[in-house]
Design a protein around this motif. Sequence first.
Motif, PDB file in Angstrom:
ATOM      1  N   MET A   1       0.834  -1.177   0.000  1.00  0.00           N
ATOM      2  CA  MET A   1       0.000   0.000   0.000  1.00  0.00           C
ATOM      3  C   MET A   1       0.879   1.241   0.000  1.00  0.00           C
ATOM      4  O   MET A   1       1.998   1.222   0.480  1.00  0.00           O
ATOM      5  N   LYS A   2       0.315   2.331  -0.504  1.00  0.00           N
ATOM      6  CA  LYS A   2       1.053   3.580  -0.605  1.00  0.00           C
ATOM      7  C   LYS A   2       0.598   4.602   0.432  1.00  0.00           C
ATOM      8  O   LYS A   2       0.814   5.786   0.266  1.00  0.00           O
ATOM      9  N   ILE A   3      -0.018   4.145   1.498  1.00  0.00           N
ATOM     10  CA  ILE A   3      -0.573   5.063   2.493  1.00  0.00           C
ATOM     11  C   ILE A   3       0.503   6.002   3.025  1.00  0.00           C
ATOM     12  O   ILE A   3       0.311   7.216   3.059  1.00  0.00           O
ATOM     13  N   GLN A   4       1.627   5.455   3.436  1.00  0.00           N
ATOM     14  CA  GLN A   4       2.686   6.275   4.027  1.00  0.00           C
ATOM     15  C   GLN A   4       3.221   7.286   3.020  1.00  0.00           C
ATOM     16  O   GLN A   4       3.393   8.459   3.339  1.00  0.00           O
ATOM     17  N   GLU A   5       3.471   6.830   1.817  1.00  0.00           N
ATOM     18  CA  GLU A   5       4.010   7.713   0.774  1.00  0.00           C
ATOM     19  C   GLU A   5       3.061   8.896   0.517  1.00  0.00           C
ATOM     20  O   GLU A   5       3.496  10.043   0.435  1.00  0.00           O
ATOM     21  N   ILE A   6       1.788   8.614   0.412  1.00  0.00           N
ATOM     22  CA  ILE A   6       0.808   9.671   0.150  1.00  0.00           C
ATOM     23  C   ILE A   6       0.704  10.611   1.349  1.00  0.00           C
ATOM     24  O   ILE A   6       0.666  11.827   1.203  1.00  0.00           O
ATOM     25  N   ARG A   7       0.662  10.045   2.555  1.00  0.00           N
ATOM     26  CA  ARG A   7       0.575  10.868   3.761  1.00  0.00           C
ATOM     27  C   ARG A   7       1.751  11.830   3.858  1.00  0.00           C
ATOM     28  O   ARG A   7       1.579  13.028   4.105  1.00  0.00           O
ATOM     29  N   ILE A   8       2.952  11.319   3.638  1.00  0.00           N
ATOM     30  CA  ILE A   8       4.155  12.149   3.710  1.00  0.00           C
ATOM     31  C   ILE A   8       4.122  13.228   2.628  1.00  0.00           C
ATOM     32  O   ILE A   8       4.438  14.390   2.886  1.00  0.00           O
ATOM     33  N   HIS A   9       3.711  12.842   1.422  1.00  0.00           N
ATOM     34  CA  HIS A   9       3.625  13.799   0.309  1.00  0.00           C
ATOM     35  C   HIS A   9       2.669  14.946   0.648  1.00  0.00           C
ATOM     36  O   HIS A   9       2.901  16.086   0.268  1.00  0.00           O
ATOM     37  N   LYS A  10       1.630  14.652   1.402  1.00  0.00           N
ATOM     38  CA  LYS A  10       0.641  15.664   1.776  1.00  0.00           C
ATOM     39  C   LYS A  10       1.071  16.446   3.021  1.00  0.00           C
ATOM     40  O   LYS A  10       0.380  17.352   3.455  1.00  0.00           O
ATOM     41  N   GLY A  11       2.216  16.079   3.606  1.00  0.00           N
ATOM     42  CA  GLY A  11       2.744  16.802   4.758  1.00  0.00           C
ATOM     43  C   GLY A  11       1.979  16.553   6.049  1.00  0.00           C
ATOM     44  O   GLY A  11       1.911  17.417   6.911  1.00  0.00           O
ATOM     45  N   LEU A  12       1.433  15.359   6.176  1.00  0.00           N
ATOM     46  CA  LEU A  12       0.643  15.012   7.355  1.00  0.00           C
ATOM     47  C   LEU A  12       1.392  14.040   8.251  1.00  0.00           C
ATOM     48  O   LEU A  12       2.230  13.274   7.780  1.00  0.00           O
ATOM     49  N   THR A  13       1.053  14.048   9.529  1.00  0.00           N
ATOM     50  CA  THR A  13       1.632  13.098  10.471  1.00  0.00           C
ATOM     51  C   THR A  13       0.704  11.896  10.614  1.00  0.00           C
ATOM     52  O   THR A  13      -0.482  11.966  10.277  1.00  0.00           O
ATOM     53  N   GLU A  32       0.221   1.374   8.035  1.00  0.00           N
ATOM     54  CA  GLU A  32       1.278   1.835   7.125  1.00  0.00           C
ATOM     55  C   GLU A  32       2.382   0.804   6.959  1.00  0.00           C
ATOM     56  O   GLU A  32       2.941   0.662   5.877  1.00  0.00           O
ATOM     57  N   THR A  33       2.723   0.113   8.020  1.00  0.00           N
ATOM     58  CA  THR A  33       3.821  -0.855   7.947  1.00  0.00           C
ATOM     59  C   THR A  33       3.377  -2.212   7.416  1.00  0.00           C
ATOM     60  O   THR A  33       4.213  -3.067   7.129  1.00  0.00           O
ATOM     61  N   GLY A  34       2.072  -2.413   7.318  1.00  0.00           N
ATOM     62  CA  GLY A  34       1.562  -3.691   6.826  1.00  0.00           C
ATOM     63  C   GLY A  34       1.422  -4.753   7.893  1.00  0.00           C
ATOM     64  O   GLY A  34       1.089  -5.894   7.591  1.00  0.00           O
ATOM     65  N   VAL A  35       1.683  -4.397   9.141  1.00  0.00           N
ATOM     66  CA  VAL A  35       1.530  -5.348  10.244  1.00  0.00           C
ATOM     67  C   VAL A  35       0.055  -5.679  10.444  1.00  0.00           C
ATOM     68  O   VAL A  35      -0.303  -6.786  10.824  1.00  0.00           O
ATOM     69  N   ARG A  36      -0.786  -4.698  10.160  1.00  0.00           N
ATOM     70  CA  ARG A  36      -2.230  -4.873  10.319  1.00  0.00           C
ATOM     71  C   ARG A  36      -2.928  -4.428   9.041  1.00  0.00           C
ATOM     72  O   ARG A  36      -2.583  -3.391   8.469  1.00  0.00           O
ATOM     73  N   GLY A  51      -7.612  12.541   0.206  1.00  0.00           N
ATOM     74  CA  GLY A  51      -8.043  13.088  -1.080  1.00  0.00           C
ATOM     75  C   GLY A  51      -7.563  12.293  -2.279  1.00  0.00           C
ATOM     76  O   GLY A  51      -7.217  12.855  -3.313  1.00  0.00           O
ATOM     77  N   VAL A  52      -7.531  10.961  -2.124  1.00  0.00           N
ATOM     78  CA  VAL A  52      -7.097  10.089  -3.219  1.00  0.00           C
ATOM     79  C   VAL A  52      -8.120   8.973  -3.403  1.00  0.00           C
ATOM     80  O   VAL A  52      -8.963   8.736  -2.547  1.00  0.00           O
ATOM     81  N   SER A  53      -8.021   8.272  -4.514  1.00  0.00           N
ATOM     82  CA  SER A  53      -8.895   7.133  -4.751  1.00  0.00           C
ATOM     83  C   SER A  53      -8.376   5.924  -3.981  1.00  0.00           C
ATOM     84  O   SER A  53      -7.203   5.874  -3.588  1.00  0.00           O
ATOM     85  N   LEU A  54      -9.243   4.950  -3.796  1.00  0.00           N
ATOM     86  CA  LEU A  54      -8.799   3.704  -3.158  1.00  0.00           C
ATOM     87  C   LEU A  54      -7.723   3.035  -3.998  1.00  0.00           C
ATOM     88  O   LEU A  54      -6.756   2.487  -3.457  1.00  0.00           O
ATOM     89  N   ASP A  55      -7.878   3.055  -5.316  1.00  0.00           N
ATOM     90  CA  ASP A  55      -6.858   2.467  -6.196  1.00  0.00           C
ATOM     91  C   ASP A  55      -5.493   3.089  -5.955  1.00  0.00           C
ATOM     92  O   ASP A  55      -4.488   2.397  -5.837  1.00  0.00           O
ATOM     93  N   GLU A  56      -5.470   4.411  -5.884  1.00  0.00           N
ATOM     94  CA  GLU A  56      -4.187   5.089  -5.653  1.00  0.00           C
ATOM     95  C   GLU A  56      -3.638   4.762  -4.271  1.00  0.00           C
ATOM     96  O   GLU A  56      -2.441   4.532  -4.105  1.00  0.00           O
ATOM     97  N   LEU A  57      -4.522   4.707  -3.287  1.00  0.00           N
ATOM     98  CA  LEU A  57      -4.101   4.432  -1.915  1.00  0.00           C
ATOM     99  C   LEU A  57      -3.420   3.071  -1.786  1.00  0.00           C
ATOM    100  O   LEU A  57      -2.426   2.932  -1.101  1.00  0.00           O
ATOM    101  N   VAL A  58      -3.955   2.070  -2.470  1.00  0.00           N
ATOM    102  CA  VAL A  58      -3.389   0.728  -2.359  1.00  0.00           C
ATOM    103  C   VAL A  58      -2.348   0.436  -3.434  1.00  0.00           C
ATOM    104  O   VAL A  58      -1.792  -0.650  -3.492  1.00  0.00           O
ATOM    105  N   GLY A  59      -2.085   1.424  -4.300  1.00  0.00           N
ATOM    106  CA  GLY A  59      -1.028   1.268  -5.290  1.00  0.00           C
ATOM    107  C   GLY A  59      -1.434   0.519  -6.533  1.00  0.00           C
ATOM    108  O   GLY A  59      -0.583   0.003  -7.255  1.00  0.00           O
ATOM    109  N   TYR A  60      -2.740   0.485  -6.826  1.00  0.00           N
ATOM    110  CA  TYR A  60      -3.209  -0.209  -8.021  1.00  0.00           C
ATOM    111  C   TYR A  60      -3.174   0.746  -9.192  1.00  0.00           C
ATOM    112  O   TYR A  60      -3.811   1.786  -9.178  1.00  0.00           O
TER     113      TYR A  60
END
Length: 107
Positions: A1-13, A32-36, A51-60
């Motif tokens: 998943m790209k959750i961490q990458e997108i979050r960081i790009h948006k400047g969020l904690t 974010e780490t994939g543990v859960r 502010g992204v699609s589910l596809d983008e969030l999961v890297g599809y």
Amino acid sequence: MKIQEIRIHKGLTQKQVAEAIGCIPSVYSRYETGVREPSVEILTQIARFLGVSLDELVGYDAPTDSGLSSYELALVQAAREADDRAREDALSMLRSHRVERKKENLA
């Protein structure tokens, strides 16, 4: 998943996202780490908040049938990532250029 990458790009904690979706930061960190694995409901909440699609969030990366070139797709992506003012400035510049080109062709 790209959750961490997108979050960081948006400047969020992690804490900001966790609070927005109603979970504790340690649980969000595991997403974010994939543990859960987050539920579809949680993924939807994260996608909406970021502010992204589910596809983008999961890297599809779905194949595109849009007929757009890779350059045009890059322009669309850049527009999506830009703020409102940058999008308006870019659109104004492109429209202005189009008008100038028409004038040159008529001369």
